[in-house]
Motif scaffolding. Sequence first.
Motif, PDB file in Angstrom:
ATOM      1  N   ARG A  42      41.738  33.541  44.561  1.00 13.54           N
ATOM      2  CA  ARG A  42      41.117  34.615  45.346  1.00 13.54           C
ATOM      3  C   ARG A  42      40.011  34.033  46.223  1.00 13.54           C
ATOM      4  NH1 ARG A  42      41.027  39.941  45.230  1.00 13.54           N
ATOM      5  NH2 ARG A  42      42.063  40.073  43.197  1.00 13.54           N
ATOM      6  N   ASN A 178      32.937  35.811  33.986  1.00 16.33           N
ATOM      7  CA  ASN A 178      32.847  37.199  34.428  1.00 16.33           C
ATOM      8  C   ASN A 178      33.344  37.385  35.854  1.00 16.33           C
ATOM      9  OD1 ASN A 178      31.804  37.972  31.962  1.00 16.33           O
ATOM     10  ND2 ASN A 178      29.668  37.884  32.623  1.00 16.33           N
ATOM     11  N   THR A 181      36.974  38.199  36.188  1.00 18.32           N
ATOM     12  CA  THR A 181      37.484  39.447  35.610  1.00 18.32           C
ATOM     13  C   THR A 181      36.976  40.697  36.346  1.00 18.32           C
ATOM     14  OG1 THR A 181      35.637  39.527  34.028  1.00 18.32           O
ATOM     15  CG2 THR A 181      37.643  38.381  33.329  1.00 18.32           C
ATOM     16  N   VAL A 182      36.313  40.520  37.479  1.00 16.67           N
ATOM     17  CA  VAL A 182      35.794  41.663  38.232  1.00 16.67           C
ATOM     18  C   VAL A 182      36.952  42.494  38.789  1.00 16.67           C
ATOM     19  CG1 VAL A 182      34.501  42.361  40.292  1.00 16.67           C
ATOM     20  CG2 VAL A 182      33.640  40.522  38.831  1.00 16.67           C
ATOM     21  N   ASP A 183      36.855  43.802  38.669  1.00 10.69           N
ATOM     22  CA  ASP A 183      37.858  44.722  39.204  1.00 10.69           C
ATOM     23  C   ASP A 183      37.659  44.842  40.713  1.00 10.69           C
ATOM     24  OD1 ASP A 183      39.608  46.720  39.840  1.00 10.69           O
ATOM     25  OD2 ASP A 183      38.553  48.312  38.738  1.00 10.69           O
ATOM     26  N   MET A 184      38.521  44.176  41.468  1.00  9.23           N
ATOM     27  CA  MET A 184      38.352  44.144  42.919  1.00  9.23           C
ATOM     28  C   MET A 184      38.806  45.427  43.594  1.00  9.23           C
ATOM     29  SD  MET A 184      36.758  41.381  43.316  1.00  9.23           S
ATOM     30  CE  MET A 184      36.680  41.429  45.098  1.00  9.23           C
ATOM     31  N   THR A 185      39.331  46.395  42.829  1.00  5.01           N
ATOM     32  CA  THR A 185      39.661  47.693  43.416  1.00  5.01           C
ATOM     33  C   THR A 185      38.427  48.597  43.488  1.00  5.01           C
ATOM     34  OG1 THR A 185      40.282  48.658  41.267  1.00  5.01           O
ATOM     35  CG2 THR A 185      42.015  47.546  42.536  1.00  5.01           C
ATOM     36  N   ASP A 186      37.384  48.231  42.787  1.00  5.88           N
ATOM     37  CA  ASP A 186      36.123  48.965  42.856  1.00  5.88           C
ATOM     38  C   ASP A 186      35.579  48.868  44.285  1.00  5.88           C
ATOM     39  OD1 ASP A 186      33.309  49.545  42.838  1.00  5.88           O
ATOM     40  OD2 ASP A 186      33.275  49.249  40.672  1.00  5.88           O
ATOM     41  N   SER A 189      32.929  46.260  44.746  1.00  5.97           N
ATOM     42  CA  SER A 189      33.199  44.964  44.114  1.00  5.97           C
ATOM     43  C   SER A 189      32.730  43.799  44.988  1.00  5.97           C
ATOM     44  CB  SER A 189      34.683  44.814  43.792  1.00  5.97           C
ATOM     45  OG  SER A 189      35.467  44.914  44.976  1.00  5.97           O
ATOM     46  N   TYR A 192      29.049  43.474  44.644  1.00  2.27           N
ATOM     47  CA  TYR A 192      28.737  42.955  43.307  1.00  2.27           C
ATOM     48  C   TYR A 192      29.002  41.449  43.237  1.00  2.27           C
ATOM     49  CZ  TYR A 192      29.116  42.225  38.254  1.00  2.27           C
ATOM     50  OH  TYR A 192      28.960  41.752  36.971  1.00  2.27           O
TER      51      TYR A 192
END
Length: 326
Positions: A42, A178, A181-186, A189, A192
């Motif tokens: 990513r 961490n 594992t971040v939710d990139m749909t947020d 995000s 963050y």
Amino acid sequence: MIFSFTATPDFDFMTYFARHIQAAVQNGLLVIPDHLGQGSIRKLAFGEDFKITIHRYVLKEDLIIKRKSSGQGNDLITIFFYSNEQPLEIAYNDDLQVPFSQRDESAIQVTSNDLSSTIRFPAHQTIHYVVVAIKPPQLRELLAVSEPNSVLQTIIGNGNSFLFFESMVAETKLLLKNLATVDMTDPLSHFYMQIRVQELLYLVFHKLALRESAPHQPINSADAERLLYIRNQILNDLSVPPVIRELAQVAAMSETKLKQLFKQTFGTTIYTYYQQARMEEAAFLLKQGKHSVGQVGYELGFSNLSHFSRLFEKHYGLNPKRYSYT
């Protein structure tokens, strides 16, 4: 699998690697094709001059990444975070022979983009590493240091060639874990991630800012390769103290140059580096519970166990016997 590229200012790793493995990039995400393994890469950009690439995958064959200098000088800083528990091989030529790390395979490398390098990642192992690429003016603005030491001056200056290694503290390892594992749909995000990446940079540059100020010695790929070889010579047999004269002959450097470049690159003298590695190896062996304090001391070249205990306690705050039970 071998992937070679030239580190020009406009080079985009994700785009060219995707072409190399015949895969597509969608919304900054490259999914590894099933025939090669599983996982993803990513990329996030926090402006034109500040980007991060997160690699997390398991491959069916070794991956060798060869970065060649463009010969155009340095205009980009690369901070490489490798947090695996598997052997990592780094070289500054094409001769990969020994792993970079021994017991702790994590490492942080801060380098100018005018040094060539070769890195091998082993097959069938979870590969997790992060690369932050940032231009000197952007980093200068982020750090906002009024009186930087010589290390920071070298990194945020223009046109300098440099290579610095740092060990990875537990806080950095957790932060890297961490990030993956971040939710990139947020919807927040990206915001963050930018905060967390800046925190990651803080942890690295805070340590570099604590290093002793000294005039910077220019370094090239040949020097870097020799330093890693010397480092591995030191670690290969921790029962024998390093002899500077002999190491300088092996490195084809003067003793003065070797001592200066080693301390500059690794942040400590050759002998202190050796003693730290010795204590870390002792801690590793004691935690295994298969060796007595005496066996560990003698294996690491200590003929006086009282001396070994004193050094160990100075390093870890506990004597070896008590440490082995913690």
